[in-house]
Write a protein that holds these residues in place. Structure first.
Motif, short mmCIF file in Angstrom:
data_model
loop_
_atom_site.label_atom_id
_atom_site.label_comp_id
_atom_site.label_asym_id
_atom_site.label_seq_id
_atom_site.Cartn_x
_atom_site.Cartn_y
_atom_site.Cartn_z
N PRO A 206 0.82 -1.21 0.00
CA PRO A 206 0.00 0.00 0.00
C PRO A 206 0.86 1.26 0.00
CG PRO A 206 -0.75 -1.57 1.68
CD PRO A 206 0.56 -2.07 1.16
N VAL A 207 0.33 2.32 -0.56
CA VAL A 207 1.02 3.61 -0.57
C VAL A 207 1.28 4.05 0.87
CG1 VAL A 207 0.84 6.05 -1.19
CG2 VAL A 207 0.00 4.29 -2.77
N GLY A 208 2.50 4.47 1.14
CA GLY A 208 2.86 4.93 2.48
C GLY A 208 3.37 3.84 3.40
N TYR A 209 3.32 2.60 2.94
CA TYR A 209 3.74 1.48 3.79
C TYR A 209 5.19 1.64 4.24
CZ TYR A 209 5.21 -3.33 4.93
OH TYR A 209 5.74 -4.44 5.54
N PHE A 210 6.08 1.89 3.29
CA PHE A 210 7.49 1.94 3.66
C PHE A 210 7.87 3.20 4.43
CE2 PHE A 210 8.06 -1.61 0.70
CZ PHE A 210 8.89 -2.41 1.49
N THR A 211 7.09 4.25 4.30
CA THR A 211 7.31 5.43 5.13
C THR A 211 7.07 5.07 6.59
OG1 THR A 211 6.61 6.90 3.33
CG2 THR A 211 6.57 7.81 5.57
N GLU A 212 5.98 4.34 6.85
CA GLU A 212 5.68 3.93 8.23
C GLU A 212 6.66 2.86 8.71
OE1 GLU A 212 1.43 3.69 9.46
OE2 GLU A 212 1.06 3.73 7.29
N VAL A 213 7.07 1.98 7.82
CA VAL A 213 8.06 0.97 8.18
C VAL A 213 9.36 1.64 8.62
CG1 VAL A 213 9.60 -0.79 7.20
CG2 VAL A 213 7.14 -0.93 6.80
N ARG A 214 9.78 2.63 7.85
CA ARG A 214 11.02 3.34 8.20
C ARG A 214 10.91 3.98 9.58
NH1 ARG A 214 16.12 3.05 7.73
NH2 ARG A 214 15.55 2.73 9.91
N GLN A 215 9.78 4.59 9.86
CA GLN A 215 9.58 5.25 11.15
C GLN A 215 9.61 4.23 12.29
OE1 GLN A 215 5.83 7.18 10.41
NE2 GLN A 215 6.77 8.92 9.33
N LEU A 216 8.97 3.08 12.09
CA LEU A 216 8.96 2.04 13.12
C LEU A 216 10.35 1.50 13.39
CD1 LEU A 216 5.84 -0.28 12.54
CD2 LEU A 216 6.46 0.95 14.64
N CYS A 217 11.08 1.22 12.33
CA CYS A 217 12.42 0.67 12.49
C CYS A 217 13.34 1.65 13.20
CB CYS A 217 13.00 0.28 11.13
SG CYS A 217 12.22 -1.17 10.39
N THR A 218 13.22 2.92 12.86
CA THR A 218 14.03 3.94 13.52
C THR A 218 13.68 4.04 15.00
OG1 THR A 218 14.22 5.20 11.47
CG2 THR A 218 14.64 6.39 13.53
N ALA A 219 12.38 4.03 15.30
CA ALA A 219 11.93 4.19 16.69
C ALA A 219 12.39 3.03 17.56
CB ALA A 219 10.40 4.30 16.72
N HIS A 220 12.49 1.83 16.99
CA HIS A 220 12.85 0.64 17.78
C HIS A 220 14.29 0.20 17.57
CE1 HIS A 220 8.76 -0.20 19.27
NE2 HIS A 220 8.34 0.26 18.10
N ASN A 221 15.10 1.00 16.89
CA ASN A 221 16.49 0.66 16.62
C ASN A 221 16.61 -0.70 15.95
OD1 ASN A 221 19.26 1.13 16.55
ND2 ASN A 221 19.61 0.29 18.61
N VAL A 222 15.83 -0.86 14.88
CA VAL A 222 15.81 -2.08 14.07
C VAL A 222 16.35 -1.72 12.69
CG1 VAL A 222 14.28 -3.74 12.92
CG2 VAL A 222 13.91 -3.15 15.33
N MET A 223 17.26 -2.53 12.18
CA MET A 223 17.83 -2.26 10.87
C MET A 223 16.82 -2.62 9.77
SD MET A 223 20.90 -1.00 11.22
CE MET A 223 20.22 -0.10 12.63
N LEU A 224 16.52 -1.66 8.90
CA LEU A 224 15.66 -1.91 7.75
C LEU A 224 16.54 -2.41 6.60
CD1 LEU A 224 13.07 -1.88 6.13
CD2 LEU A 224 13.39 0.59 5.77
N VAL A 225 16.37 -3.67 6.23
CA VAL A 225 17.16 -4.29 5.17
C VAL A 225 16.25 -4.48 3.95
CG1 VAL A 225 18.59 -6.26 4.50
CG2 VAL A 225 18.49 -5.53 6.92
N LEU A 226 16.54 -3.75 2.90
CA LEU A 226 15.75 -3.84 1.68
C LEU A 226 16.47 -4.71 0.66
CD1 LEU A 226 14.21 -0.30 1.07
CD2 LEU A 226 13.18 -2.31 2.14
N ASP A 227 15.81 -5.78 0.26
CA ASP A 227 16.32 -6.66 -0.78
C ASP A 227 15.93 -6.06 -2.13
OD1 ASP A 227 16.79 -8.60 -2.67
OD2 ASP A 227 16.05 -10.26 -1.46
N GLU A 228 16.85 -5.32 -2.72
CA GLU A 228 16.61 -4.65 -4.01
C GLU A 228 17.31 -5.41 -5.14
OE1 GLU A 228 15.20 -1.39 -4.86
OE2 GLU A 228 15.23 -0.23 -2.99
#
Length: 404
Positions: A206-228
């Motif tokens: 969904p639109v905006g999904y990764f914006t919220e994912v980024r915010q969550l990962c930052t808030a919880h000190n979780v590394m966001l790993v994108l398989d590109e």
């Protein structure tokens, strides 16, 4: 089908492990968006070797770089320095904005390397108790076929009779921010996810999904790993698919088109924290970062930018997507895509997508089915408007056929 083709197929069936089910064509030559079989028939390649051929088949500038480097120096191992590795580091870091680079060979190796690295970061930097690191992944993911990776797949075909599997992974639905939030614990070190799920059938969140994912990962000190590995290097009309939502991953995985289809090259791109934990002897690869791979990758990245392939992917992708949506056929359940990463999902009652791919082959189009009822479409990024329009004509006539 000629006798020579039958001989090729028979020999493969007799001597090869039966771990693939290819379309019945034997290819012998490629140039740009086109490939030719052993009988001289020409096809428009709408798979691009699962997006490894973004730059097109046998791009002359990448070929020249490969030949020139192959005549000078191909392999040193990382026991010694070579004169291509530092240049590769500089150019890929400048292109992607990365701070650290770990060169590997296959995409699966890049994923395995990232898993090791974020776990190490979790123990040594975040302070997770030893042996308790958790990585969150998504259902219907495809990150490769190594034993470690298939252990957190939800596809029975990739898992059955390959266990036991390693622990340490939590599986959540793709595109569900609330599920991610619920899954995060104090031991979570990373969220490993594809920006678009390619093997699952080009599933777009969904639109905006990764914006919220980024915010969550930052808030919880979780590394966001994108398989590109499939979505990166221009495939979606941006250099990286993350740019569609203006975010930055902590760790980005590239492969496939990083060599333009000439050579296995992959890379883990990271901030200093994650790859900064690695010390000599803790991880490596004999061929990772070899001078031939680096020279090829440098040329592959250069032509993507200099020849406007990324912008062309956005333009031609929009044209292709709209053209597919305009096809009026009772067989079509959904059409979706971003850039030149497209899919047509068929109604189950229309029959298996494989039959339609075989019909497309007869019309000079090579595409590939996935998950029984979906046709993936991913031509090289050098495709032209005329070629898109011709392809759409073939799809329009094929998708009206009834194989139910």
């Amino acid at each position: 089908m000629s006798s020579s083709v039958i001989d090729y197929l028979a020999t493969e069936a007799r001597l090869g492990a039966q771990n693939y089910a290819p379309i019945g064509v034997v290819l012998s030559r490629g140039e740009g968006v086109w490939v030719w079989d052993t009988d001289g028939n020409r096809y428009l390649d709408c798979l691009s070797a699962y997006s490894a051929l973004n730059q097109g088949h046998c791009h002359p500038k990448i070929l020249a770089a490969m030949v020139e480097q192959a005549s000078r120096l191909t392999l040193t191992s990382r026991a010694f320095h070579n004169d291509q590795l530092a240049l590769f580091y500089e150019e890929i870091a400048a292109l992607t904005g990365s701070h650290k680079v770990l060169p590997m060979n296959s995409g699966a190796e890049a994923v395995e390397s990232a898993i090791k690295s974020v776990r190490k970061w979790g123990y040594e930097v975040k302070g997770v108790p030893d042996g308790q690191a958790e990585i969150i992944v998504c259902a219907d993911n495809f990150h490769g076929r190594t034993l470690g990776i298939v252990g957190f797949s939800t596809d029975p075909e990739t898992r059955t009779h390959f266990g036991p599997f390693a622990p340490g992974f939590r599986i959540i639905p793709f595109g569900d921010v609330k599920a991610l939030e619920r899954a995060i614990t104090q031991n979570t070190v990373a969220f490993l996810v594809e920006p678009i799920q390619g093997e699952a059938g080009v599933i777009i969140p969904p639109v905006g999904y990764f914006t919220e994912v980024r915010q969550l990962c930052t808030a919880h000190n979780v590394m966001l790993v994108l398989d590109e590995i499939q979505t990166g290097l221009g495939r979606t009309g941006k250099l990286l698919a993350e740019q569609h939502e203006g975010i930055e991953a902590d760790v980005t995985l590239l492969g496939k088109a990083l060599s333009g289809g000439f050579y296995p090259v992959s890379a883990v791109l990271s901030n200093n924290d994650v790859l900064g934990t690695l010390r000599p002897g803790q991880h490596g690869s004999t061929f990772g970062g070899n001078p031939l791979a680096c020279a090829v990758a440098r040329a592959a990245m250069r032509v993507l930018v200099e020849e406007g392939m990324i912008e062309n992917a956005a333009t031609q992708g929009a044209r292709f997507l709209q053209g597919l949506k305009d096809i009026r056929a009772n067989t079509i359940r959904d059409v979706r895509g971003r850039g030149l990463m497209l899919a047509v999902e068929l109604h189950p009652e229309a029959g298996r997508a494989r039959r339609y791919c075989e019909a497309l082959q007869a019309k000079g189009i090579l595409a590939k089915d996935t998950h029984e009822h979906t046709i993936r479409i991913a031509p090289p990024l050098v495709i032209t408007s005329d070629q898109v329009d011709w392809a759409l004509e073939q799809f329009a006539t094929t998708l009206t056929l009834d194989f139910s």
